[in-house]
Design a protein around this motif. Structure first.
Motif, PDB file in Angstrom:
ATOM      1  N   SER A 194       7.165  -2.039  -8.365  1.00  0.00           N
ATOM      2  CA  SER A 194       6.217  -1.240  -7.602  1.00  0.00           C
ATOM      3  C   SER A 194       4.901  -2.016  -7.415  1.00  0.00           C
ATOM      4  O   SER A 194       4.281  -1.977  -6.345  1.00  0.00           O
ATOM      5  N   LYS A 195       4.520  -2.731  -8.462  1.00  0.00           N
ATOM      6  CA  LYS A 195       3.284  -3.527  -8.377  1.00  0.00           C
ATOM      7  C   LYS A 195       3.445  -4.688  -7.390  1.00  0.00           C
ATOM      8  O   LYS A 195       2.552  -4.982  -6.595  1.00  0.00           O
ATOM      9  N   LYS A 196       4.612  -5.295  -7.461  1.00  0.00           N
ATOM     10  CA  LYS A 196       4.893  -6.407  -6.543  1.00  0.00           C
ATOM     11  C   LYS A 196       4.842  -5.907  -5.080  1.00  0.00           C
ATOM     12  O   LYS A 196       4.239  -6.549  -4.219  1.00  0.00           O
ATOM     13  N   LEU A 197       5.458  -4.755  -4.865  1.00  0.00           N
ATOM     14  CA  LEU A 197       5.477  -4.196  -3.508  1.00  0.00           C
ATOM     15  C   LEU A 197       4.057  -3.841  -3.044  1.00  0.00           C
ATOM     16  O   LEU A 197       3.707  -4.044  -1.879  1.00  0.00           O
ATOM     17  N   TRP A 198       3.256  -3.335  -3.962  1.00  0.00           N
ATOM     18  CA  TRP A 198       1.867  -2.981  -3.607  1.00  0.00           C
ATOM     19  C   TRP A 198       1.071  -4.234  -3.245  1.00  0.00           C
ATOM     20  O   TRP A 198       0.353  -4.258  -2.250  1.00  0.00           O
ATOM     21  N   LYS A 199       1.231  -5.289  -4.037  1.00  0.00           N
ATOM     22  CA  LYS A 199       0.496  -6.536  -3.731  1.00  0.00           C
ATOM     23  C   LYS A 199       0.850  -7.039  -2.339  1.00  0.00           C
ATOM     24  O   LYS A 199      -0.010  -7.470  -1.575  1.00  0.00           O
ATOM     25  N   SER A 221       2.140  -5.257   0.185  1.00  0.00           N
ATOM     26  CA  SER A 221       1.890  -4.331   1.291  1.00  0.00           C
ATOM     27  C   SER A 221       0.409  -3.962   1.431  1.00  0.00           C
ATOM     28  O   SER A 221      -0.006  -3.427   2.460  1.00  0.00           O
ATOM     29  N   ARG A 222      -0.374  -4.261   0.412  1.00  0.00           N
ATOM     30  CA  ARG A 222      -1.787  -3.852   0.435  1.00  0.00           C
ATOM     31  C   ARG A 222      -2.552  -4.344   1.676  1.00  0.00           C
ATOM     32  O   ARG A 222      -3.280  -3.546   2.295  1.00  0.00           O
ATOM     33  N   PRO A 223      -2.378  -5.611   2.078  1.00  0.00           N
ATOM     34  CA  PRO A 223      -3.129  -6.053   3.269  1.00  0.00           C
ATOM     35  C   PRO A 223      -2.815  -5.214   4.514  1.00  0.00           C
ATOM     36  O   PRO A 223      -3.727  -4.889   5.288  1.00  0.00           O
ATOM     37  N   ALA A 224      -1.561  -4.827   4.681  1.00  0.00           N
ATOM     38  CA  ALA A 224      -1.199  -4.025   5.865  1.00  0.00           C
ATOM     39  C   ALA A 224      -1.784  -2.613   5.753  1.00  0.00           C
ATOM     40  O   ALA A 224      -2.238  -2.037   6.751  1.00  0.00           O
ATOM     41  N   VAL A 225      -1.774  -2.063   4.542  1.00  0.00           N
ATOM     42  CA  VAL A 225      -2.364  -0.736   4.334  1.00  0.00           C
ATOM     43  C   VAL A 225      -3.872  -0.815   4.577  1.00  0.00           C
ATOM     44  O   VAL A 225      -4.462   0.052   5.236  1.00  0.00           O
ATOM     45  N   GLU A 226      -4.479  -1.881   4.087  1.00  0.00           N
ATOM     46  CA  GLU A 226      -5.927  -2.052   4.272  1.00  0.00           C
ATOM     47  C   GLU A 226      -6.284  -2.155   5.757  1.00  0.00           C
ATOM     48  O   GLU A 226      -7.259  -1.574   6.216  1.00  0.00           O
ATOM     49  N   LYS A 227      -5.456  -2.897   6.481  1.00  0.00           N
ATOM     50  CA  LYS A 227      -5.716  -3.095   7.909  1.00  0.00           C
ATOM     51  C   LYS A 227      -5.655  -1.757   8.651  1.00  0.00           C
ATOM     52  O   LYS A 227      -6.521  -1.440   9.463  1.00  0.00           O
TER      53      LYS A 227
END
Ligand code: PCA
Length: 327
Positions: free
Chosen positions: A118-123, A125-131
């Motif tokens: 889950s942490k790996k997926l967050w790292k 995907s975070r840039p796309a969520v941030e964008k």
């Protein structure tokens, strides 16, 4: 006229108070609505975050929490923060999947089922969520997962067929879709209204974490829990970008530092408490079991369909994240 008469003295008093308070006039106050009870681990983590910010900013930024959907209902929190009705907020990210598939990346069934994954997926995907959030005037502070999702049911469930016709509680588009696929009757109910929906029989089966089961005293109406571990949905904490930009540099840094610490701490407390929550279900007399092979297989099949659907919706950007994740 009446309003003016009321306002004038009020403003005068506020002015005097500001003068008397001196430097405290530079204090900023934020409201932070969230949707889960005060003793839920996400909320406790938020409370610590707010304390950390207050201390690290030397009292310049005070964040007041409004838990349990008391200020805004879960589906309204993001918009409230985007429009400046509140300055920061917390919401389960996947509630907004219909707005953009990226918000549903953490509820693709069986894609990331451990805390590590889950942490790996967050790292990734975070840039796309941030964008996406940036395009809405919002800035991500941190995210923390709920414990793994399993099935609660009024009746024993040996295979998906046993869920046919169930009054299936959904909390996001993905869980609603699952309800349709298994031939249940999906009804979207956020956690703040869940206890009542269970008590009145509006809901007879659902997929969620042991944490939520504990929060709503689910044993009062539901005797079975099957530990499917289908995914770990995350709560996202974010801030109105203009409100953040209005802070001085040192206070901005205090917020970002406290947010990074909150993510670490929250992740760990989710891990630690997931066992405790499960024990609480047992201690209250629930039957807590792993899913039968049939149930697991049935769920996996649904998961494959939902994964294919998600990849299609998410397009090249989402596909690239999932590919990187699988490496
Ligand atoms: N609890 C929240 C979302 C996911 C979870 O574990 C809920 O059931 O509403």
């Amino acid at each position: 006229m009446a309003l003016k008469r009321f306002l004038a003295p009020a403003l005068a008093v506020a002015g005097l108070a500001a003068l008397a308070a001196g430097p405290a006039a530079a204090q900023t106050k934020w409201n932070l609505p969230s949707a889960y009870p005060a003793d839920n681990f996400h909320t406790e983590n938020l409370a610590q975050f707010s304390k950390d910010v207050e201390a690290a900013s030397g009292g310049k930024l005070i964040i007041t929490l409004h838990p349990n959907a008391s200020l805004f209902k879960a589906p309204e929190i993001k918009r409230a923060v985007a429009t400046g009705q509140a300055q920061a907020g917390e919401v389960i990210m996947s509630i907004h999947e219909n707005e953009d598939p990226i918000f549903g990346i953490d509820v693709v069934p069986f894609l990331a089922t451990s805390y590590e994954d889950s942490k790996k997926l967050w790292k990734l995907s975070r840039p796309a969520v941030e964008k996406k959030l940036a395009s809405q005037g919002l800035m991500v502070l941190y995210a923390v997962p709920w414990p793994p999702q399993g099935i609660f049911s009024k009746n024993p469930v040996n295979s998906l067929a046993d869920l046919k016709g169930a009054k299936w509680r959904a909390y996001n588009p993905g869980t609603s879709r699952i309800g349709e696929m298994i031939g249940a009757q999906p009804v979207t109910v956020q956690q703040a209204e869940l206890a009542q929906a269970l008590a009145t029989g509006v809901v007879t089966a659902l997929i969620t974490s042991a944490a939520t089961g504990y929060d709503v005293k689910i044993w009062e109406s539901i005797p079975y829990f099957y530990d499917v571990q289908a995914w770990l949905p995350k709560n996202l904490v974010f801030v109105n970008k203009a409100a953040f930009d209005a802070l001085d540099k040192a206070t901005q840094e205090a917020v970002l530092k406290a947010a990074a610490a909150a993510e670490e701490r929250g992740w760990q407390s989710s891990i630690d408490k997931s066992k405790w929550y499960m024990e609480q279900l047992k201690a209250h007399g629930m039957k807590v079991e792993p899913p039968s092979p049939e149930l697991k297989a049935g769920f996996q099949k649904i998961g494959e369909q939902l994964t294919a659907d998600w990849l299609k919706k998410a397009g090249p950007e989402g596909q690239a994240i999932v590919e990187a994740f699988k490496k």
